[in-house]
Scaffold this motif. Structure first.
Motif, PDB file in Angstrom:
ATOM      1  N   ALA A 136       0.731  -1.136  -0.052  1.00  0.00           N
ATOM      2  CA  ALA A 136       0.000   0.062   0.011  1.00  0.00           C
ATOM      3  C   ALA A 136       0.754   1.199  -0.144  1.00  0.00           C
ATOM      4  O   ALA A 136       0.412   2.119  -0.901  1.00  0.00           O
ATOM      5  CB  ALA A 136      -1.002   0.126   1.235  1.00  0.00           C
ATOM      6  N   ALA A 137       1.963   1.519   0.842  1.00  0.00           N
ATOM      7  CA  ALA A 137       2.793   2.485   0.913  1.00  0.00           C
ATOM      8  C   ALA A 137       3.486   2.446  -0.505  1.00  0.00           C
ATOM      9  O   ALA A 137       3.409   3.817  -1.019  1.00  0.00           O
ATOM     10  CB  ALA A 137       3.943   2.145   1.740  1.00  0.00           C
ATOM     11  N   SER A 138       3.647   1.566  -1.416  1.00  0.00           N
ATOM     12  CA  SER A 138       4.368   1.957  -2.573  1.00  0.00           C
ATOM     13  C   SER A 138       3.068   2.215  -3.531  1.00  0.00           C
ATOM     14  O   SER A 138       3.315   3.395  -4.353  1.00  0.00           O
ATOM     15  CB  SER A 138       4.679   0.479  -3.270  1.00  0.00           C
ATOM     16  N   VAL A 139       2.056   1.724  -3.572  1.00  0.00           N
ATOM     17  CA  VAL A 139       0.954   2.247  -4.468  1.00  0.00           C
ATOM     18  C   VAL A 139       0.507   3.624  -4.197  1.00  0.00           C
ATOM     19  O   VAL A 139       0.290   4.338  -4.961  1.00  0.00           O
ATOM     20  CB  VAL A 139      -0.431   1.239  -4.119  1.00  0.00           C
ATOM     21  N   ILE A 140       0.697   4.162  -2.745  1.00  0.00           N
ATOM     22  CA  ILE A 140       0.317   5.278  -2.279  1.00  0.00           C
ATOM     23  C   ILE A 140       1.390   6.431  -2.956  1.00  0.00           C
ATOM     24  O   ILE A 140       0.873   7.639  -3.236  1.00  0.00           O
ATOM     25  CB  ILE A 140      -0.020   5.519  -0.764  1.00  0.00           C
ATOM     26  N   ALA A 141       2.449   6.054  -2.587  1.00  0.00           N
ATOM     27  CA  ALA A 141       3.725   6.817  -3.262  1.00  0.00           C
ATOM     28  C   ALA A 141       3.360   7.098  -4.793  1.00  0.00           C
ATOM     29  O   ALA A 141       3.650   8.170  -5.239  1.00  0.00           O
ATOM     30  CB  ALA A 141       5.020   6.197  -2.821  1.00  0.00           C
ATOM     31  N   TRP A 142       3.113   6.012  -5.435  1.00  0.00           N
ATOM     32  CA  TRP A 142       2.858   6.335  -6.654  1.00  0.00           C
ATOM     33  C   TRP A 142       1.711   7.290  -7.201  1.00  0.00           C
ATOM     34  O   TRP A 142       1.882   7.990  -7.879  1.00  0.00           O
ATOM     35  CB  TRP A 142       2.624   4.785  -7.472  1.00  0.00           C
ATOM     36  N   LEU A 143       0.534   7.038  -6.443  1.00  0.00           N
ATOM     37  CA  LEU A 143      -0.431   7.969  -6.607  1.00  0.00           C
ATOM     38  C   LEU A 143      -0.159   9.361  -6.514  1.00  0.00           C
ATOM     39  O   LEU A 143      -0.345  10.302  -7.221  1.00  0.00           O
ATOM     40  CB  LEU A 143      -1.467   7.258  -5.958  1.00  0.00           C
ATOM     41  N   GLU A 144       0.543   9.519  -5.252  1.00  0.00           N
ATOM     42  CA  GLU A 144       0.767  10.837  -4.822  1.00  0.00           C
ATOM     43  C   GLU A 144       1.939  11.442  -5.695  1.00  0.00           C
ATOM     44  O   GLU A 144       1.802  12.817  -5.999  1.00  0.00           O
ATOM     45  CB  GLU A 144       1.357  10.876  -3.348  1.00  0.00           C
ATOM     46  N   ALA A 145       2.866  10.765  -6.219  1.00  0.00           N
ATOM     47  CA  ALA A 145       3.653  11.375  -7.316  1.00  0.00           C
ATOM     48  C   ALA A 145       2.955  11.721  -8.464  1.00  0.00           C
ATOM     49  O   ALA A 145       3.566  12.695  -9.254  1.00  0.00           O
ATOM     50  CB  ALA A 145       4.880  10.343  -7.600  1.00  0.00           C
ATOM     51  N   HIS A 146       1.711  11.398  -8.864  1.00  0.00           N
ATOM     52  CA  HIS A 146       1.324  11.632 -10.046  1.00  0.00           C
ATOM     53  C   HIS A 146      -0.028  12.584  -9.832  1.00  0.00           C
ATOM     54  O   HIS A 146      -0.752  12.834 -10.526  1.00  0.00           O
ATOM     55  CB  HIS A 146       0.288  10.594 -10.720  1.00  0.00           C
ATOM     56  N   GLY A 147       0.086  13.310  -8.611  1.00  0.00           N
ATOM     57  CA  GLY A 147      -0.768  14.186  -8.038  1.00  0.00           C
ATOM     58  C   GLY A 147      -2.294  14.003  -8.024  1.00  0.00           C
ATOM     59  O   GLY A 147      -3.220  14.711  -7.842  1.00  0.00           O
ATOM     60  N   ARG A 148      -2.453  12.632  -7.675  1.00  0.00           N
ATOM     61  CA  ARG A 148      -3.838  12.089  -7.273  1.00  0.00           C
ATOM     62  C   ARG A 148      -4.078  12.494  -5.997  1.00  0.00           C
ATOM     63  O   ARG A 148      -3.446  12.403  -4.946  1.00  0.00           O
ATOM     64  CB  ARG A 148      -3.880  10.643  -7.489  1.00  0.00           C
ATOM     65  N   LYS A 149      -5.461  12.804  -5.646  1.00  0.00           N
ATOM     66  CA  LYS A 149      -5.950  12.878  -4.019  1.00  0.00           C
ATOM     67  C   LYS A 149      -5.994  11.709  -3.728  1.00  0.00           C
ATOM     68  O   LYS A 149      -6.893  10.877  -3.723  1.00  0.00           O
ATOM     69  CB  LYS A 149      -7.111  13.462  -4.269  1.00  0.00           C
ATOM     70  N   VAL A 150      -5.334  11.247  -2.406  1.00  0.00           N
ATOM     71  CA  VAL A 150      -5.273  10.251  -1.648  1.00  0.00           C
ATOM     72  C   VAL A 150      -5.711  10.597  -0.208  1.00  0.00           C
ATOM     73  O   VAL A 150      -4.988  11.465   0.445  1.00  0.00           O
ATOM     74  CB  VAL A 150      -4.008   9.582  -1.493  1.00  0.00           C
ATOM     75  N   LEU A 151      -6.914  10.178   0.170  1.00  0.00           N
ATOM     76  CA  LEU A 151      -7.323  10.470   1.806  1.00  0.00           C
ATOM     77  C   LEU A 151      -6.744   9.422   2.559  1.00  0.00           C
ATOM     78  O   LEU A 151      -6.827   8.173   2.091  1.00  0.00           O
ATOM     79  CB  LEU A 151      -8.911  10.220   1.663  1.00  0.00           C
ATOM     80  N   ASN A 152      -6.278   9.775   3.669  1.00  0.00           N
ATOM     81  CA  ASN A 152      -5.413   8.930   4.383  1.00  0.00           C
ATOM     82  C   ASN A 152      -4.272   8.277   3.818  1.00  0.00           C
ATOM     83  O   ASN A 152      -4.270   7.092   3.419  1.00  0.00           O
ATOM     84  CB  ASN A 152      -6.270   7.780   4.998  1.00  0.00           C
ATOM     85  N   GLY A 153      -3.486   9.226   3.278  1.00  0.00           N
ATOM     86  CA  GLY A 153      -2.255   9.100   2.420  1.00  0.00           C
ATOM     87  C   GLY A 153      -1.261   8.544   3.010  1.00  0.00           C
ATOM     88  O   GLY A 153      -1.061   7.714   4.084  1.00  0.00           O
ATOM     89  N   SER A 154       0.219   8.784   2.522  1.00  0.00           N
ATOM     90  CA  SER A 154       1.498   8.230   3.003  1.00  0.00           C
ATOM     91  C   SER A 154       1.428   8.585   4.469  1.00  0.00           C
ATOM     92  O   SER A 154       2.044   7.672   5.096  1.00  0.00           O
ATOM     93  CB  SER A 154       2.478   8.548   2.045  1.00  0.00           C
ATOM     94  N   ARG A 155       1.469   9.984   5.170  1.00  0.00           N
ATOM     95  CA  ARG A 155       1.671  10.208   6.226  1.00  0.00           C
ATOM     96  C   ARG A 155       0.557   9.550   7.163  1.00  0.00           C
ATOM     97  O   ARG A 155       1.287   9.196   8.450  1.00  0.00           O
ATOM     98  CB  ARG A 155       1.588  11.540   6.377  1.00  0.00           C
ATOM     99  N   ALA A 156      -0.523   9.168   6.632  1.00  0.00           N
ATOM    100  CA  ALA A 156      -1.415   8.471   7.654  1.00  0.00           C
ATOM    101  C   ALA A 156      -1.091   7.117   7.906  1.00  0.00           C
ATOM    102  O   ALA A 156      -1.340   6.541   8.857  1.00  0.00           O
ATOM    103  CB  ALA A 156      -2.889   8.580   6.946  1.00  0.00           C
TER     104      ALA A 156
END
Length: 317
Positions: free
Chosen positions: A69-89
């Motif tokens: 999940a951490a890898s997927v979320i990093a990928w999403l955030e790198a592409h500017g997608r809005k992630v609720l409860n993202g990498s820091r969470a």
């Protein structure tokens, strides 16, 4: 068509949300990340991404789901997608050490805690509690798993050096002061969209496994379902709840980009609040909600619909 993507590893905990999304006719797709791949050369789909990844995934055989999940979320955030409860969470979800440091930074009192790796180090940490009761717990856990109460150093030594010692999945054991509460309950405060929704009182008289999810009730001694009706419910939503610490909690969530969470505290004999857990993969108890007429998953589904609508409106304009 843009949709809500749910990142998770437990269908039983996610089905409740899916039912509410269906009810509100919110388009969604569930990503179960027990196993998978991340193609870094591809761009993610458009939409809103909501992570329900759990620190207790390893107890269901999904040992590396948070890492994926951490890898997927990093990928999403790198592409500017809005992630609720993202990498820091997610960082806070899998580390109580990180949680306590962040809570203290926002003026929230936590129990005295020492993190230890190694059996000798656990025993050395216990020596600093001056003969007072203390507990051990896992840095990365969930549902109160691994919590043990000790009244003496010798009791801890027998446990740590004995066959029943439970090794934490990340190797980090927390030795923590025991908060002596005059009542056998803890309080869990639920937040959606970073804002307080309700507080639920949880009876702890039978143990520490405090997961409110309905799925946890099946065959679980510590959940409020059984052949006999209990004298009082295990989970009760508190009416007209107010504590000043709620403002601090909301500040913690805002500063760490946490949109959905349950935060747990206990009061000592003097009424002092000690906060000991942030759950970014929060669950709700249907019996308690039905009795109070308040529904966390419905509030969450409405929040996700609002976020999706905002994204769609922004892209059109």
């Amino acid at each position: 068509m843009k949709k809500v993507y749910i990142i998770h590893e437990n269908d039983e905990w996610t089905n409740h949300l899916i039912k509410r999304l269906d009810e509100l006719q919110v388009p969604y797709e569930a990503w179960h990340l027990d196993q998978g791949t991340v193609n870094l050369a591809e761009a993610p789909p458009e939409g809103i991404f909501y992570s329900r990844m759990s620190a207790s995934s390893h107890t269901r055989g999904h040992r590396y789901a948070p890492e994926l999940a951490a890898s997927v979320i990093a990928w999403l955030e790198a592409h500017g997608r809005k992630v609720l409860n993202g990498s820091r969470a997610l960082q806070l979800e899998v580390s109580k050490v990180a949680q306590y440091l962040e809570l203290e930074a926002h003026g929230v009192r936590t129990p005295k805690t020492i993190a230890a790796v190694g059996k000798d180090q656990i025993l050395q940490a216990a020596e600093q509690f001056s003969g007072k009761p203390f507990i051990t717990k896992h840095n990365r856990a969930g549902k109160g798993l691994g919590v043990q109460l000790f009244h003496s150093y010798q009791g801890l030594k027998e446990y740590v050096l004995g066959p029943d010692f439970e090794e934490p999945v990340d190797g980090v054991t927390l030795v923590q002061e025991y908060i002596d509460s005059p009542e056998s309950y803890i309080t869990r405060c639920e937040f959606v969209g970073g804002k307080f929704v309700y507080a639920v009182r949880v009876d702890t008289s039978e143990g520490f496994e405090l997961c409110p999810a309905d799925a946890c009730q099946i065959g679980d001694l510590f959940c409020p379902v059984g052949e006999e009706t209990p004298a009082k419910p295990k989970f009760q939503i508190v009416e007209n709840f107010h504590e000043e610490v709620i403002e601090n909690y909301e500040s913690v969530l805002a500063d760490n980009q946490i949109h959905v969470a349950g935060i747990e505290f206990i009061k000592d004999i003097d009424g002092t609040i000690f906060t000991y857990d942030i759950n970014t993969n929060t669950n709700y108890n249907s019996d308690a909600e039905a009795a109070a007429g308040k529904y966390g998953m419905l509030e969450l589904a409405r929040f996700l619909r609002q976020e999706l609508d905002s994204l769609t409106t922004a892209s059109v304009s």
